[in-house]
Scaffold this motif. Structure first.
Motif, PDB file in Angstrom:
ATOM      1  N   ALA A  84       0.802  -1.217   0.000  1.00  0.00           N
ATOM      2  CA  ALA A  84       0.000   0.000   0.000  1.00  0.00           C
ATOM      3  C   ALA A  84       0.836   1.269   0.000  1.00  0.00           C
ATOM      4  N   ILE A  85       2.123   1.165   0.313  1.00  0.00           N
ATOM      5  CA  ILE A  85       2.995   2.339   0.311  1.00  0.00           C
ATOM      6  C   ILE A  85       3.825   2.283  -0.966  1.00  0.00           C
ATOM      7  N   VAL A  86       3.674   3.325  -1.752  1.00  0.00           N
ATOM      8  CA  VAL A  86       4.280   3.351  -3.078  1.00  0.00           C
ATOM      9  C   VAL A  86       5.028   4.663  -3.295  1.00  0.00           C
ATOM     10  N   VAL A  87       5.823   4.711  -4.354  1.00  0.00           N
ATOM     11  CA  VAL A  87       6.547   5.921  -4.713  1.00  0.00           C
ATOM     12  C   VAL A  87       5.850   6.576  -5.887  1.00  0.00           C
ATOM     13  N   GLU A  88       5.513   7.834  -5.712  1.00  0.00           N
ATOM     14  CA  GLU A  88       4.929   8.634  -6.779  1.00  0.00           C
ATOM     15  C   GLU A  88       6.087   9.122  -7.628  1.00  0.00           C
ATOM     16  N   GLY A  89       5.976   9.011  -8.942  1.00  0.00           N
ATOM     17  CA  GLY A  89       7.108   9.234  -9.831  1.00  0.00           C
ATOM     18  C   GLY A  89       7.557  10.655 -10.066  1.00  0.00           C
ATOM     19  N   ARG A  90       6.684  11.630 -10.039  1.00  0.00           N
ATOM     20  CA  ARG A  90       7.072  13.001 -10.391  1.00  0.00           C
ATOM     21  C   ARG A  90       8.010  13.624  -9.364  1.00  0.00           C
ATOM     22  N   ILE A  91       7.671  13.493  -8.072  1.00  0.00           N
ATOM     23  CA  ILE A  91       8.514  14.106  -7.045  1.00  0.00           C
ATOM     24  C   ILE A  91       9.126  13.086  -6.085  1.00  0.00           C
ATOM     25  N   GLY A  92       8.769  11.819  -6.254  1.00  0.00           N
ATOM     26  CA  GLY A  92       9.342  10.771  -5.416  1.00  0.00           C
ATOM     27  C   GLY A  92       8.700  10.636  -4.054  1.00  0.00           C
ATOM     28  N   ALA A  93       7.512  11.190  -3.871  1.00  0.00           N
ATOM     29  CA  ALA A  93       6.824  11.091  -2.585  1.00  0.00           C
ATOM     30  C   ALA A  93       6.471   9.640  -2.281  1.00  0.00           C
ATOM     31  N   ARG A  94       6.630   9.285  -1.034  1.00  0.00           N
ATOM     32  CA  ARG A  94       6.199   7.962  -0.557  1.00  0.00           C
ATOM     33  C   ARG A  94       4.771   8.142  -0.075  1.00  0.00           C
ATOM     34  N   ILE A  95       3.831   7.489  -0.727  1.00  0.00           N
ATOM     35  CA  ILE A  95       2.422   7.703  -0.408  1.00  0.00           C
ATOM     36  C   ILE A  95       1.742   6.394  -0.020  1.00  0.00           C
ATOM     37  N   ILE A  96       0.693   6.525   0.768  1.00  0.00           N
ATOM     38  CA  ILE A  96      -0.106   5.364   1.158  1.00  0.00           C
ATOM     39  C   ILE A  96      -1.372   5.368   0.316  1.00  0.00           C
ATOM     40  N   ILE A  97      -1.602   4.275  -0.395  1.00  0.00           N
ATOM     41  CA  ILE A  97      -2.843   4.105  -1.150  1.00  0.00           C
ATOM     42  C   ILE A  97      -3.863   3.546  -0.161  1.00  0.00           C
ATOM     43  N   HIS A 123      -5.890   6.867  10.661  1.00  0.00           N
ATOM     44  CA  HIS A 123      -6.876   7.915  10.424  1.00  0.00           C
ATOM     45  C   HIS A 123      -7.924   7.845  11.533  1.00  0.00           C
ATOM     46  N   PRO A 124      -8.349   8.989  12.075  1.00  0.00           N
ATOM     47  CA  PRO A 124      -9.270   8.968  13.214  1.00  0.00           C
ATOM     48  C   PRO A 124     -10.641   8.334  12.957  1.00  0.00           C
ATOM     49  N   SER A 125     -11.048   8.199  11.698  1.00  0.00           N
ATOM     50  CA  SER A 125     -12.361   7.590  11.460  1.00  0.00           C
ATOM     51  C   SER A 125     -12.330   6.460  10.432  1.00  0.00           C
ATOM     52  N   LYS A 126     -11.132   6.028  10.068  1.00  0.00           N
ATOM     53  CA  LYS A 126     -10.989   4.918   9.129  1.00  0.00           C
ATOM     54  C   LYS A 126     -10.039   3.892   9.740  1.00  0.00           C
ATOM     55  N   ARG A 127      -9.990   2.722   9.211  1.00  0.00           N
ATOM     56  CA  ARG A 127      -9.050   1.703   9.679  1.00  0.00           C
ATOM     57  C   ARG A 127      -7.676   1.850   9.043  1.00  0.00           C
ATOM     58  N   THR A 128      -7.546   2.726   8.088  1.00  0.00           N
ATOM     59  CA  THR A 128      -6.302   2.845   7.328  1.00  0.00           C
ATOM     60  C   THR A 128      -5.325   3.823   7.976  1.00  0.00           C
ATOM     61  N   TYR A 129      -4.077   3.706   7.568  1.00  0.00           N
ATOM     62  CA  TYR A 129      -3.037   4.618   8.031  1.00  0.00           C
ATOM     63  C   TYR A 129      -2.799   5.679   6.968  1.00  0.00           C
ATOM     64  N   VAL A 130      -2.370   6.848   7.423  1.00  0.00           N
ATOM     65  CA  VAL A 130      -2.102   7.963   6.520  1.00  0.00           C
ATOM     66  C   VAL A 130      -0.800   8.640   6.945  1.00  0.00           C
ATOM     67  N   LYS A 131      -0.231   9.388   6.014  1.00  0.00           N
ATOM     68  CA  LYS A 131       0.971  10.173   6.283  1.00  0.00           C
ATOM     69  C   LYS A 131       1.081  11.247   5.214  1.00  0.00           C
ATOM     70  N   CYS A 132       2.037  12.122   5.377  1.00  0.00           N
ATOM     71  CA  CYS A 132       2.269  13.189   4.399  1.00  0.00           C
ATOM     72  C   CYS A 132       2.548  12.586   3.024  1.00  0.00           C
ATOM     73  N   ASP A 133       1.952  13.179   2.015  1.00  0.00           N
ATOM     74  CA  ASP A 133       2.200  12.749   0.637  1.00  0.00           C
ATOM     75  C   ASP A 133       2.811  13.886  -0.188  1.00  0.00           C
ATOM     76  N   LEU A 134       3.314  14.909   0.515  1.00  0.00           N
ATOM     77  CA  LEU A 134       3.913  16.094  -0.119  1.00  0.00           C
ATOM     78  C   LEU A 134       2.953  16.794  -1.079  1.00  0.00           C
TER      79      LEU A 134
END
Length: 162
Positions: A84-97, A123-134
């Motif tokens: 679920a954690i991937v690298v976005e190609g334009r700026i190299g951000a590590r993002i959580i899908i 996330h306070p109302s979801k079961r998923t995790y989140v973080k900065c995606d720039l």
């Protein structure tokens, strides 16, 4: 283009191109970064869901924004069993899908910066995790950088000084 983490070796992970740099001596604890982040990601002013958190020590008037540093070797990405954690190609951000995140929390345990459940958090109302995606989809870059009145939050190209 987005690169999957689970199927790649460490040497195959694209390097981040940008990183947020924090100067805690400039932060005044106004919370604008948390508000704009939650507005962009959640559609409402909800600092508990902001991908940037400001640690507040009001007694000593010390404030420190906490945010993902988009590590060169992202341990969170390497341990994610769902990819679920991937690298976005334009700026190299590590993002959580979020659609792929199973909520196992291994990313938090692997993160060397995960103190106070602020850098990667459930996330306070979801079961998923989140973080900065720039704010990778914004041409202007991260909104927190744009609104910080004291320039405590800046964006730097990896490998350069501010």
């Amino acid at each position: 283009m987005i690169s999957q983490g689970c199927t790649q070796g460490v040497e195959d992970i694209p390097k981040p191109k940008y990183r947020i740099v924090i100067d805690p001596d400039r932060c005044r604890g106004c919370g604008l970064c948390e508000l704009v982040c939650s507005m962009l990601h959640e559609g409402e002013a909800r600092p508990s869901a902001s991908r940037i958190k400001v640690r507040k020590d009001r007694e000593n008037y010390r404030f420190e924004p906490l945010v993902c540093l988009h590590c060169t070797t992202p341990k969170c990405m390497l341990v994610c069993p769902a990819g679920a954690i991937v690298v976005e190609g334009r700026i190299g951000a590590r993002i959580i899908i979020e659609e792929l995140c199973t909520g196992c929390g291994l990313c938090v345990k692997a993160c060397p910066l995960a103190s106070h459940n602020a850098v990667i958090f459930q996330h306070p109302s979801k079961r998923t995790y989140v973080k900065c995606d720039l704010c990778y989809w914004r041409e202007e870059g991260p909104a927190c950088v744009e609104v910080c009145p004291t320039q405590a939050i800046t964006l730097s190209k990896v490998g350069t000084c501010r």
